[in-house]
Scaffold this motif. Structure first.
Motif, PDB file in Angstrom:
ATOM      1  N   GLU A  70       2.512   2.783   2.143  1.00 49.87           N
ATOM      2  CA  GLU A  70       2.404   3.711   3.271  1.00 49.87           C
ATOM      3  C   GLU A  70       3.715   3.814   4.042  1.00 49.87           C
ATOM      4  O   GLU A  70       4.208   4.909   4.290  1.00 49.87           O
ATOM      5  N   LYS A 129      -0.126   7.771   0.924  1.00 50.63           N
ATOM      6  CA  LYS A 129       0.949   7.701  -0.069  1.00 50.63           C
ATOM      7  C   LYS A 129       0.664   6.743  -1.218  1.00 50.63           C
ATOM      8  O   LYS A 129      -0.037   5.741  -1.057  1.00 50.63           O
ATOM      9  N   SER A 150      -5.202   4.659  -0.942  1.00 50.68           N
ATOM     10  CA  SER A 150      -5.278   4.244   0.464  1.00 50.68           C
ATOM     11  C   SER A 150      -4.298   5.088   1.257  1.00 50.68           C
ATOM     12  O   SER A 150      -3.221   5.439   0.767  1.00 50.68           O
ATOM     13  N   ASP A 157       0.823  -1.223   0.000  1.00 48.57           N
ATOM     14  CA  ASP A 157       0.000   0.000   0.000  1.00 48.57           C
ATOM     15  C   ASP A 157       0.856   1.273   0.000  1.00 48.57           C
ATOM     16  O   ASP A 157       0.319   2.372   0.038  1.00 48.57           O
ATOM     17  N   ASP A 202      -1.427   2.700  -6.614  1.00 48.01           N
ATOM     18  CA  ASP A 202      -1.470   2.397  -5.176  1.00 48.01           C
ATOM     19  C   ASP A 202      -2.019   0.973  -4.994  1.00 48.01           C
ATOM     20  O   ASP A 202      -2.588   0.387  -5.932  1.00 48.01           O
TER      21      ASP A 202
HETATM   22 CA    CA Z   1      -1.386   4.023  -0.111  1.00 47.92          CA
END
Ligand code: CA
Ligand code: CA
Length: 206
Positions: A53, A85, A82, A51, A198
């Motif tokens: 992140e 980032k 999500s 994801d 993403d």
């Molecule tokens: Ca993300």
């Protein structure tokens, strides 16, 4: 636990709590909900989930005029799919003219996938790009270091498509390493925000 038919023909399972006179019967609703299984929906078993992140996922940028960046877009689409980032062809501006720029995943080694099963590759994507007569976007796949195969390509007029789920299925997957890449090529004029990626996942369809 009893099996019973739903109105749509699917089968469900449910527990019946049976309590004796001499003891208290407590039933946890969460346990019941986790125990409900539908027979007619394919089960996806995830082997890779990214994801973007905590890290950039070890994805690498290459090519001419490359503006791929990891973080939070401040231009359209102005958010990740999500969390905060994602990757995008410039987080604070348009892609370059005359570019051929690629974002490539690490080699993803999958273990435990049942031989011959279908493997589902999914990713969230936002796209703002000129007509494919001038600017192009591709998502491609390589198995065991082999040639790149197209999973998706931008075709047609200039588009601005918000975050959406894209999916590609490899039929009869058989224990191969996988690498993914996301690429745009552009002509000499007119630029937009470009391609944003993403939530990349690889799962086995049961
Ligand atoms: Ca993300
Ligand atoms: Ca262009």
């Amino acid at each position: 636990m009893n099996r019973y038919g739903g109105i749509d023909g699917a089968f469900y399972y449910r527990w019946n709590a049976v309590c004796g006179e001499s003891r208290t019967c407590g039933v946890d609703l969460n346990e019941i909900l986790e125990g409900i299984v539908r027979d007619d929906e394919p089960e996806l078993v995830f082997f890779y989930e990214e994801d973007f992140e905590d890290t950039d996922g070890d994805y690498t940028v290459s090519g001419y005029g490359a503006r791929w960046e990891w973080g939070t877009p401040t231009v359209w689409p102005e958010s990740a799919a999500s969390g905060d980032k994602c990757w995008g062809t410039d987080l604070n501006g348009n892609y370059s003219n005359g570019a051929d720029e690629t974002l490539t995943s690490p080699v993803i080694q999958l273990t435990g996938v049942e031989a011959g099963s279908d493997l589902v590759i999914e990713w969230m994507q936002a796209l703002y790009i000129e007509s494919s007569s001038w600017d192009n976007a591709y998502v491609e796949l390589s198995l065991n270091g082999g040639s790149w195969m197209q999973m998706w390509a931008h075709t047609g007029s200039t588009v601005q498509v918000p975050w959406e789920l894209k999916s590609y299925t490899i039929e009869s997957y058989n224990d191969e390493d996988i690498q993914l890449r996301f690429r745009i090529t552009t002509d000499g004029s007119v630029t937009y925000s470009g391609l944003y990626i993403d939530d990349v996942t690889i799962s086995e369809s049961k």
